[in-house]
Design a protein around this motif. Structure first.
Motif, PDB file in Angstrom:
ATOM      1  N   TYR A 130     -24.853 -62.714 -47.755  1.00 20.79           N
ATOM      2  CA  TYR A 130     -25.000 -64.157 -47.544  1.00 20.79           C
ATOM      3  C   TYR A 130     -25.918 -64.427 -46.353  1.00 20.79           C
ATOM      4  CZ  TYR A 130     -21.070 -64.688 -50.810  1.00 20.79           C
ATOM      5  OH  TYR A 130     -20.256 -64.633 -51.922  1.00 20.79           O
ATOM      6  N   THR A 131     -25.797 -63.618 -45.296  1.00 18.38           N
ATOM      7  CA  THR A 131     -26.671 -63.801 -44.126  1.00 18.38           C
ATOM      8  C   THR A 131     -28.126 -63.495 -44.504  1.00 18.38           C
ATOM      9  OG1 THR A 131     -24.823 -63.008 -42.813  1.00 18.38           O
ATOM     10  CG2 THR A 131     -26.939 -63.176 -41.683  1.00 18.38           C
ATOM     11  N   LEU A 132     -28.286 -62.445 -45.296  1.00 18.61           N
ATOM     12  CA  LEU A 132     -29.639 -62.080 -45.750  1.00 18.61           C
ATOM     13  C   LEU A 132     -30.261 -63.241 -46.535  1.00 18.61           C
ATOM     14  CD1 LEU A 132     -31.596 -59.469 -46.444  1.00 18.61           C
ATOM     15  CD2 LEU A 132     -30.561 -59.725 -48.662  1.00 18.61           C
ATOM     16  N   GLU A 133     -29.452 -63.805 -47.406  1.00 24.33           N
ATOM     17  CA  GLU A 133     -29.946 -64.883 -48.265  1.00 24.33           C
ATOM     18  C   GLU A 133     -30.374 -66.109 -47.450  1.00 24.33           C
ATOM     19  OE1 GLU A 133     -27.967 -66.132 -52.379  1.00 24.33           O
ATOM     20  OE2 GLU A 133     -27.158 -67.143 -50.632  1.00 24.33           O
ATOM     21  N   LEU A 179     -32.807 -67.382 -38.122  1.00 26.20           N
ATOM     22  CA  LEU A 179     -32.204 -66.996 -39.406  1.00 26.20           C
ATOM     23  C   LEU A 179     -32.832 -65.705 -39.931  1.00 26.20           C
ATOM     24  CD1 LEU A 179     -32.053 -70.441 -41.276  1.00 26.20           C
ATOM     25  CD2 LEU A 179     -30.133 -69.115 -40.377  1.00 26.20           C
ATOM     26  N   PHE A 180     -34.154 -65.596 -39.696  1.00 27.25           N
ATOM     27  CA  PHE A 180     -34.865 -64.425 -40.210  1.00 27.25           C
ATOM     28  C   PHE A 180     -34.388 -63.153 -39.501  1.00 27.25           C
ATOM     29  CE2 PHE A 180     -38.401 -61.407 -40.487  1.00 27.25           C
ATOM     30  CZ  PHE A 180     -38.596 -61.401 -41.859  1.00 27.25           C
ATOM     31  N   SER A 181     -34.236 -63.262 -38.171  1.00 25.35           N
ATOM     32  CA  SER A 181     -33.803 -62.070 -37.439  1.00 25.35           C
ATOM     33  C   SER A 181     -32.367 -61.684 -37.820  1.00 25.35           C
ATOM     34  CB  SER A 181     -33.985 -62.331 -35.938  1.00 25.35           C
ATOM     35  OG  SER A 181     -32.916 -61.876 -35.209  1.00 25.35           O
ATOM     36  N   ASN A 182     -31.497 -62.681 -38.005  1.00 24.74           N
ATOM     37  CA  ASN A 182     -30.128 -62.372 -38.464  1.00 24.74           C
ATOM     38  C   ASN A 182     -30.167 -61.694 -39.826  1.00 24.74           C
ATOM     39  OD1 ASN A 182     -29.270 -63.631 -36.207  1.00 24.74           O
ATOM     40  ND2 ASN A 182     -28.633 -65.529 -37.210  1.00 24.74           N
ATOM     41  N   ALA A 183     -31.082 -62.199 -40.675  1.00 23.94           N
ATOM     42  CA  ALA A 183     -31.179 -61.618 -42.018  1.00 23.94           C
ATOM     43  C   ALA A 183     -31.657 -60.161 -41.942  1.00 23.94           C
ATOM     44  CB  ALA A 183     -32.134 -62.448 -42.873  1.00 23.94           C
ATOM     45  N   MET A 184     -32.588 -59.888 -41.035  1.00 29.27           N
ATOM     46  CA  MET A 184     -33.082 -58.507 -40.897  1.00 29.27           C
ATOM     47  C   MET A 184     -31.950 -57.581 -40.455  1.00 29.27           C
ATOM     48  SD  MET A 184     -36.222 -58.166 -41.814  1.00 29.27           S
ATOM     49  CE  MET A 184     -36.747 -56.620 -41.106  1.00 29.27           C
ATOM     50  N   ALA A 219     -28.750 -58.123 -40.987  1.00 26.82           N
ATOM     51  CA  ALA A 219     -27.822 -58.001 -42.122  1.00 26.82           C
ATOM     52  C   ALA A 219     -28.369 -56.998 -43.141  1.00 26.82           C
ATOM     53  CB  ALA A 219     -27.622 -59.368 -42.776  1.00 26.82           C
ATOM     54  N   ARG A 220     -29.696 -56.990 -43.293  1.00 26.15           N
ATOM     55  CA  ARG A 220     -30.324 -56.065 -44.248  1.00 26.15           C
ATOM     56  C   ARG A 220     -30.067 -54.612 -43.852  1.00 26.15           C
ATOM     57  NH1 ARG A 220     -31.371 -52.743 -46.880  1.00 26.15           N
ATOM     58  NH2 ARG A 220     -33.020 -52.386 -48.407  1.00 26.15           N
TER      59      ARG A 220
END
Ligand code: HEM
Length: 468
Positions: free
Chosen positions: A202-205, A219-224, A226-227
Motif C-alpha cells: 500500500y505504501t508503494l502504491e 511519498l516517493f521515498s517512503n515507497a522506495m 517499502a519496495r
C-alpha cells in the motif's frame, strides 16, 4: 488441379500483400527522414505539454477532439515526452504486433525502480519470452481452473464484509483483487508476513503516482523504502518454500521452477509487478460493472436470472455445491456485460511504446525516441467499429467484433497474460453479488474522475445489503 494449386498459393500471397499494404511502417533513409513532416497536432506548454488537459478532462472528449481536428495519427506532448498517438486498428496492430520490433515498451525510470527493473513489462527479447512462458503457465485456463473454490471464498468474504455498510466500491474491489492476486501468486500458504506485505504494498502504491523526489518523508521515498522491504519479504517467503520442498501450482512455484533459474531479485520484481498489473485494472472494471448494472435495470435483471439459474441448479442438484470452472462457462450474459464494460470504460485508454529508430508511417516521420501510443479508447469508441458506440449494450457482443477492434487486454507479445484470471474473478464475484445482494448509490453526486484511471466519481460510494 492447377487452378486449385494456384488458388491455394495465390490466395494466401494476395492476402499477405493486402494485409501488409494496409498498414506499413519502415525506417526511412536519413535523407528522406529530414524531408518527412511530423504528424499534425499540438505540443502544448514547454515541458508540461498537454499532460494537464489529458488528465483533467474526460478522456473521451480529449481524444475525440484531437482525432476530429488532426485525424487518426497526431502528435502531442505528455508526461514530459513528445508522443505520437495512433487510433486506427491497423496502426495499433502494427505498433503492438506486426512491427513490434520497431517499438519497445517504455516506462518512466522512476516507475521501473519502484516496481523492479527485472519485471516482465520492461523486457524484450529472450528474457521477456522466458518470463512470459512462466507467467502464462501460472495463469492459463488449465492452471486456474482449480482456483475457482479459493476465489469464491475470497468473493464471499468480501461481499459479507460490505453487508449493510456504505462503501467506496473501487477501494473494496481493490482489496478483493489484491486477495485474489495473492492467492494466485502464493497459493493457500499460511504466510506469516502477509499483513506486512500488504502494508508495504500500500505504501508503494501511494508513491507510484507521486512526484519522483527521493527526499526523506516524500511519498516517493517512503515507497522506495517499502519496495526494499517487499524484496526482503519475498526473500523470506522463498526460503520458507524452499524448506517446505513442496510442489506448488501458483505463480511463485512457476517462477521458482523456471528451467534456466531466476534470481531471487528477478522473482521478487515479477511478483510485485503482477500484483501491480492485476489490482487496479480488475478493480476498476468491476467498479464500472456495478455502475452500469445499476443504471441498466433490465440488463441487471438478465444477469441476475442467469446467475440464479446456476444457483438453483446447484441447490437442487447432487453435484458440487460450490462454483466450478464449468459453471463459469455457463454465464454468457454476464460475460457480455464484462466485455461491454471493458469496451465502454476502456480503463486503459492507451499503452506506451517508444520508437527505437526513425519510423515512416503514412507519410509522416515518427522520430526515434518519441513515444507511440495506440489509443484503445478511440478504437473502442469509433462508430466504424461499434454501432452507437456510447451506448452500453452487451448484446453487441453476440457477434464477435471485427479483428483488432476490441483489445481491452492489449495485443501482441505484451498482451495481458492474466486475462483469464481477471475474467474468472469478475464472474465469480458477480455470481454472488447479483444473486445475494442489492445495492444503491450513497450520496447524490454522480460523475467521473480522471487520472491515472478513469473511475466513477469518488470511487463509486455505494450501500450494499443482503437480499432477504
Ligand atoms: C480487467 C483486468 C485487466 C486488464 C484490463 C488488463 C489489461 C492489460 C493490458 C492492456 C496489458 C498490455 C499492456 C501493454 O501492451 O503495454 C496488460 C499486460 C499485463 N497484464 Fe493485465 N490486465 C488485467 C488484469 C491482469 C491480471 C489479473 C494479471 C495477473 C494475474 C495481469 C497481468 C499482466 C501482466 C504481467 C502484463 C504484462 C505482460 C507483458 O509485458 O508481457 N493483468 N494487461
Amino acid at each position: 488441379m492447377l487452378p486449385l494449386l494456384l488458388s491455394l498459393v495465390l490466395f494466401p500471397l494476395c492476402l499477405l500483400y493486402l494485409l501488409h499494404r494496409r498498414a506499413r511502417a519502415k525506417k526511412p533513409s536519413s535523407a528522406t527522414a529530414h524531408k518527412l513532416p511530423l504528424p499534425p497536432g499540438s505540443m502544448g506548454w514547454p515541458y508540461i505539454g498537454e499532460t494537464f488537459q489529458l488528465y483533467s478532462s474526460n478522456p473521451n472528449t480529449f481524444f475525440s477532439l484531437k482525432q476530429k481536428k488532426y485525424g487518426r495519427i497526431f502528435k502531442t506532448h505528455i508526461l514530459g515526452c513528445p508522443c505520437v498517438m495512433v487510433s486506427s486498428p491497423e496502426a495499433a496492430r502494427l505498433v503492438l504486433v506486426t512491427q513490434a520490433q520497431m517499438f519497445k515498451p517504455t516506462y518512466p525510470a522512476s516507475k521501473e525502480r519502484l516496481l523492479g527493473p527485472k519485471a516482465i513489462f520492461f523486457q524484450q527479447g529472450n528474457y521477456h519470452a522466458r518470463l512470459r512462458r512462466i507467467v502464462l503457465r501460472a495463469f492459463m485456463p488449465d492452471a486456474i481452473r482449480g482456483k475457482v473454490a479459493g476465489i469464491e471464498a475470497v468473493a464471499i468474504q468480501a461481499l459479507h464484509s460490505w453487508d449493510g455498510r456504505n462503501i467506496n466500491t473501487f477501494q473494496e474491489m481493490k482489496t478483493y483483487a489484491f486477495h485474489v492476486a495473492l492467492l494466485s501468486i502464493f497459493g493457500k500458504d499460511e504466510i506469516s508476513c502477509i499483513d506486512e506485505l500488504k502494508q508495504c504494498y500500500y505504501t508503494l502504491e501511494k508513491g507510484y503516482n507521486s512526484m519522483p523526489i527521493n527526499l526523506p518523508g516524500t511519498l516517493f521515498s517512503n515507497a522506495m523504502k517499502a519496495r526494499k522491504q517487499l524484496g526482503r519479504i519475498v526473500a523470506d517467503i522463498l526460503s520458507y518454500r524452499r524448506q517446505k520442498k513442496a510442489e506448488a501450482d501458483d505463480l511463485l512455484g512457476s517462477l521458482m521452477e523456471a528451467k534456466q533459474g531466476l534470481t531471487d531479485d528477478q522473482i521478487a520484481d515479477n511478483i510485485i509487478g503482477v500484483i501491480f498489473a492485476s489490482r487496479d485494472t480488475t478493480a476498476s472494471v468491476l467498479t464500472w460493472i456495478v455502475k452500469y448494472l445499476g443504471e441498466n435495470p433490465s440488463i441487471l435483471q438478465a444477469v441476475t436470472e442467469e446467475q440464479e439459474e446456476i444457483m438453483r441448479d446447484k441447490e437442487m442438484g447432487e453435484g458440487e455445491k460450490y462454483l466450478t470452472w464449468a459453471d463459469t462457462k455457463r454465464m454468457p450474459m454476464t460475460s457480455k456485460v464484462i466485455q461491454e464494460t471493458m469496451r465502454v470504460a476502456s480503463i486503459l485508454s492507451f499503452t506506451f511504446r517508444e520508437a527505437v529508430e526513425d519510423v515512416e508511417y503514412e507519410g509522416y516521420l515518427i522520430p526515434k525516441g518519441w513515444k507511440v501510443l495506440p489509443l484503445f479508447r478511440n478504437i473502442h469508441h469509433s462508430p466504424d467499429n461499434f454501432t452507437d458506440p456510447e451506448k452500453f449494450d452487451p448484446s453487441r457482443f453476440e457477434v464477435a467484433p471485427k479483428a483488432n477492434t476490441f483489445m481491452p487486454f492489449g495485443n501482441g507479445t505484451h498482451s495481458c497474460p492474466g486475462n483469464e484470471l481477471a475474467k474468472l474473478e469478475m464472474l465469480v464475484l458477480l455470481h454472488h453479488l447479483t444473486t445475494k445482494y442489492r445495492w444503491s448509490m450513497s450520496g447524490s453526486e454522480s460523475g467521473i474522475q480522471y487520472g491515472p484511471f478513469v473511475l466513477p466519481l469518488h470511487g463509486l460510494p455505494m450501500r450494499f445489503s443482503r437480499k432477504t
